[in-house]
Design an enzyme around this catalytic site. Structure first.
Site, PDB file in Angstrom:
ATOM      1  N   ARG A   1      -8.533   0.037   4.795  1.00  0.00           N
ATOM      2  CA  ARG A   1      -7.586   0.978   4.186  1.00  0.00           C
ATOM      3  C   ARG A   1      -6.296   0.259   3.824  1.00  0.00           C
ATOM      4  NH1 ARG A   1      -6.028   5.597   7.763  1.00  0.00           N
ATOM      5  NH2 ARG A   1      -4.665   5.769   5.960  1.00  0.00           N
TER       6      ARG A   1
ATOM      7  N   ARG B   1       1.828  14.580  13.452  1.00  0.00           N
ATOM      8  CA  ARG B   1       2.255  14.292  12.077  1.00  0.00           C
ATOM      9  C   ARG B   1       2.241  15.506  11.144  1.00  0.00           C
ATOM     10  NH1 ARG B   1      -0.120   8.577  10.124  1.00  0.00           N
ATOM     11  NH2 ARG B   1       1.748   8.544   8.874  1.00  0.00           N
TER      12      ARG B   1
ATOM     13  N   ASP C   1       4.935   0.405  12.113  1.00  0.00           N
ATOM     14  CA  ASP C   1       3.681  -0.151  11.604  1.00  0.00           C
ATOM     15  C   ASP C   1       3.465  -1.612  12.008  1.00  0.00           C
ATOM     16  OD1 ASP C   1       3.083   2.257  10.472  1.00  0.00           O
ATOM     17  OD2 ASP C   1       3.475   1.671   8.403  1.00  0.00           O
TER      18      ASP C   1
ATOM     19  N   CYS D   1      -3.956  13.631  12.908  1.00  0.00           N
ATOM     20  CA  CYS D   1      -4.544  12.322  12.686  1.00  0.00           C
ATOM     21  C   CYS D   1      -4.445  11.540  13.979  1.00  0.00           C
ATOM     22  CB  CYS D   1      -3.889  11.600  11.522  1.00  0.00           C
ATOM     23  SG  CYS D   1      -2.469  10.661  11.988  1.00  0.00           S
TER      24      CYS D   1
ATOM     25  N   LYS E   1       0.835  -1.206   0.000  1.00  0.00           N
ATOM     26  CA  LYS E   1       0.000   0.000   0.000  1.00  0.00           C
ATOM     27  C   LYS E   1       0.872   1.260   0.000  1.00  0.00           C
ATOM     28  CE  LYS E   1      -1.677   1.625   4.053  1.00  0.00           C
ATOM     29  NZ  LYS E   1      -1.415   3.054   4.335  1.00  0.00           N
ATOM     30  N   ASN E   2       1.825   1.312   0.933  1.00  0.00           N
ATOM     31  CA  ASN E   2       2.592   2.548   1.078  1.00  0.00           C
ATOM     32  C   ASN E   2       3.484   2.823  -0.127  1.00  0.00           C
ATOM     33  OD1 ASN E   2       1.345   3.042   3.469  1.00  0.00           O
ATOM     34  ND2 ASN E   2       3.107   2.522   4.776  1.00  0.00           N
TER      35      ASN E   2
HETATM   36  C1  UD1 Z   1       4.973   6.625   6.409  1.00  0.00           C
HETATM   37  C2  UD1 Z   1       3.980   5.485   6.270  1.00  0.00           C
HETATM   38  C3  UD1 Z   1       3.442   5.078   7.643  1.00  0.00           C
HETATM   39  C4  UD1 Z   1       4.587   4.785   8.591  1.00  0.00           C
HETATM   40  C5  UD1 Z   1       5.593   5.931   8.614  1.00  0.00           C
HETATM   41  C6  UD1 Z   1       6.825   5.625   9.452  1.00  0.00           C
HETATM   42  C7  UD1 Z   1       3.015   5.899   4.082  1.00  0.00           C
HETATM   43  C8  UD1 Z   1       1.812   6.285   3.294  1.00  0.00           C
HETATM   44  N1  UD1 Z   1       2.885   5.915   5.410  1.00  0.00           N
HETATM   45  O1  UD1 Z   1       4.252   7.725   6.943  1.00  0.00           O
HETATM   46  O2  UD1 Z   1       2.617   3.927   7.468  1.00  0.00           O
HETATM   47  O3  UD1 Z   1       4.063   4.592   9.891  1.00  0.00           O
HETATM   48  O4  UD1 Z   1       6.028   6.232   7.281  1.00  0.00           O
HETATM   49  O5  UD1 Z   1       7.431   4.459   9.007  1.00  0.00           O
HETATM   50  O6  UD1 Z   1       4.053   5.562   3.539  1.00  0.00           O
HETATM   51  N2  UD1 Z   1       7.419  14.266  10.591  1.00  0.00           N
HETATM   52  C9  UD1 Z   1       7.578  15.610  10.861  1.00  0.00           C
HETATM   53  N3  UD1 Z   1       7.482  16.469   9.799  1.00  0.00           N
HETATM   54  C10 UD1 Z   1       7.257  16.065   8.521  1.00  0.00           C
HETATM   55  C11 UD1 Z   1       7.101  14.692   8.270  1.00  0.00           C
HETATM   56  C12 UD1 Z   1       7.206  13.821   9.327  1.00  0.00           C
HETATM   57  O7  UD1 Z   1       7.781  16.024  11.995  1.00  0.00           O
HETATM   58  O8  UD1 Z   1       7.189  16.908   7.614  1.00  0.00           O
HETATM   59  C13 UD1 Z   1       7.505  13.299  11.707  1.00  0.00           C
HETATM   60  C14 UD1 Z   1       6.237  12.503  11.910  1.00  0.00           C
HETATM   61  O9  UD1 Z   1       5.317  13.178  12.733  1.00  0.00           O
HETATM   62  C15 UD1 Z   1       6.760  11.243  12.545  1.00  0.00           C
HETATM   63  C16 UD1 Z   1       8.135  11.057  11.875  1.00  0.00           C
HETATM   64  O10 UD1 Z   1       8.483  12.340  11.356  1.00  0.00           O
HETATM   65  O11 UD1 Z   1       6.937  11.430  13.920  1.00  0.00           O
HETATM   66  C17 UD1 Z   1       8.164  10.050  10.742  1.00  0.00           C
HETATM   67  O12 UD1 Z   1       7.127  10.327   9.829  1.00  0.00           O
HETATM   68  P1  UD1 Z   1       7.220   9.932   8.284  1.00  0.00           P
HETATM   69  O13 UD1 Z   1       8.345   8.987   8.101  1.00  0.00           O
HETATM   70  O14 UD1 Z   1       7.192  11.175   7.470  1.00  0.00           O
HETATM   71  O15 UD1 Z   1       5.851   9.155   8.101  1.00  0.00           O
HETATM   72  P2  UD1 Z   1       4.863   9.201   6.865  1.00  0.00           P
HETATM   73  O16 UD1 Z   1       5.608   9.354   5.599  1.00  0.00           O
HETATM   74  O17 UD1 Z   1       3.737  10.132   7.166  1.00  0.00           O
END
Ligand code: UD1
Length: 424
Positions: free
Chosen positions: A400, A123, A308, A118, A22-23
């Site tokens: 989802r 996030r 995850d 969320c 999915k991701n």
């Molecule tokens: C992706 C995955 C999700 C998984 C996560 C971590 C998808 C669609 N989702 O989510 O299933 O749990 O990776 O492996 O691929 N952060 C910030 N600022 C930002 C972006 C992130 O502070 O601009 C923080 C987030 O709040 C979190 C951490 O960084 O604490 C990691 O998040 P991130 O790796 O970006 O997760 P996603 O890409 O949203």
């Protein structure tokens, strides 16, 4: 609203096919915005998040064809006819932010709603935005939307992520493919989904090196072409179903599974006393007699233990012999499954980012509520080994991210069924 009913106590034996990730697919689909030629994705999973991304891309002017009952997606973007990703779609799924980088790179402007909070913590998307600014974009946050412009085109730059972000790395990777000059992404995410995206972008003509390491180098090109790309196997679905026989007992083959996708997780499972074998078509997991051994888990970016799989691992450790500690380092507030597992008799004490799990001999079935995607499947896993019936409500979360969960588990002997609203 549908719920899932599990009657615990049946050993699991059989084969479970692992779907495309999915991701990975959620990042690959927006890559189609980078080219005026179609991108064909094979091995696509059939999930509601993928339909949400389809609706979003169609709203921007893409044509999305679903072939072979949705296993193959063909995304064509002759031109982007609308450059605004609307709040009504973005609020449903954070991954919607991944259209920002590609739209900006191709046409020099884009407007995308901020995803908002969320269930599993704040996030933010600040890193996506800072990275795009480093590539020369001008951003303006108004009315809950990011208005981004780079009229003369994006320009290559060096950008170091202060913390590892999967989505941030994907957005910048896509944007940099069409930027002028060289981009270096430091402290980049190393997840298999990043490697899969880079592989697909290379098939489209992008020049990328270093994906899978923490430094990715992208040499911008004038244009990208269409391509055909198979979506990598879903390592989270793989890990989840590896836990099913680990919890319920038995022997299950995960076809299409690869140990390298979930190496840190496999190490922990073995530490807990579960047998894992690599076979020609995937991985086999066996759990015979005796209790699971307690073990400590700390989540971390890849190649660490994936956040995850934390909720599902907690379901296993709830019946371990001894005390386990699960430390969540990626997301705040990602223990919503703990009170639900406690309703089934689990002994879990959450203090800040750490859950202390004292294993009990047996869980008992109970009515429980899914709070997010991975939490919902952890309750189903717990139900497989619990005494009596577990009814998991709010399973729209499950749909989802897991394709045909009841069929996949019942094919191995689990007593599990979906109860539709009409039947309730
Ligand atoms: C992706 C995955 C999700 C998984 C996560 C971590 C998808 C669609 N989702 O989510 O299933 O749990 O990776 O492996 O691929 N952060 C910030 N600022 C930002 C972006 C992130 O502070 O601009 C923080 C987030 O709040 C979190 C951490 O960084 O604490 C990691 O998040 P991130 O790796 O970006 O997760 P996603 O890409 O949203």
């Amino acid at each position: 609203m549908d719920s899932i009913l599990v009657r615990g106590g049946a050993e699991l034996n059989g084969t479970i096919p692992i779907s495309g990730a999915k991701n990975a697919c959620l990042a690959l689909m927006p890559a189609a915005l980078l080219s005026d030629e179609p991108l064909t994705l094979t091995n696509a999973p059939r999930l509601s998040d993928i339909r949400t991304m389809t609706v979003l891309l169609e709203s921007l002017g893409c044509e999305v064809a679903r072939l072979q009952a949705g296993r193959v997606l063909v995304v064509g973007t002759e031109r982007i006819s609308n450059h605004t990703a609307d709040y009504d779609i973005v609020r449903k799924m954070r991954a919607s932010i991944l259209v920002l980088g590609p739209m900006l790179a191709r046409d020099g402007h884009a407007v995308v709603s901020l995803p908002g909070g969320c269930a599993i913590g704040a996030r933010p998307v600040d890193l996506h935005l800072k990275g795009l600014e480093a590539l020369g974009a001008t951003l303006d946050l108004r009315d809950g939307y990011v208005h981004a412009e780079a009229r003369g085109g994006l320009k290559g730059a060096v950008f170091e992520f202060p913390i590892v972000s999967v989505g941030g790395t994907e957005n910048l990777l896509m944007a940099a493919t069409l930027a002028k000059g060289t981009t270096v992404l430091k402290n980049a995410a190393r997840e298999p989904e990043i490697v899969d995206l880079a592989e697909c972008l290379r098939r489209m003509g992008a020049r990328i090196e270093g994906d899978g390491t923490s430094e990715i180098i992208i040499e911008g090109v004038e244009r990208l072409s269409g391509a055909t790309h198979p979506v990598v196997a879903d390592r989270i679905e793989l890990g989840t179903y590896m836990l099913a026989p680990a919890i319920a007992g038995g022997r299950v083959e995960l076809s299409g599974g690869r140990r390298d996708l979930v190496a840190a997780f496999c190490d922990k499972l073995e530490e807990a006393g579960v047998e894992i074998e690599e076979t020609r078509s995937g991985l086999t997991v066996t759990r015979r007699n005796g209790r699971i051994r307690a073990t400590d888990v700390v989540t971390a970016p890849h190649p660490g233990f994936p956040t995850d799989l934390q909720a599902q691992m907690m379901a296993l450790l709830a019946t371990a012999d001894g005390v386990s500690h699960l430390e969540e380092r990626i997301f705040e507030n990602r223990f919503m499954h703990a009170p639900e597992l406690a309703r089934m008799g689990a002994e879990i004490d959450v203090q800040g980012g750490t859950a202390r799990v004292t294993g009990v001999e047996r869980l008992r079935g109970a009515p429980v509520m899914a709070t997010d995607l991975r939490a919902s499947v952890s309750l189903i896993l717990a139900g497989l080994a619990a005494e009596g019936e577990t009814r998991v409500s709010r399973v729209y979360h499950l749909d989802r991210g897991y394709e045909h969960v009841e069929e996949k588990l019942s094919a191995c002997g689990a007593r599990i069924e979906r109860i539709g609203e009409a039947a309730e």
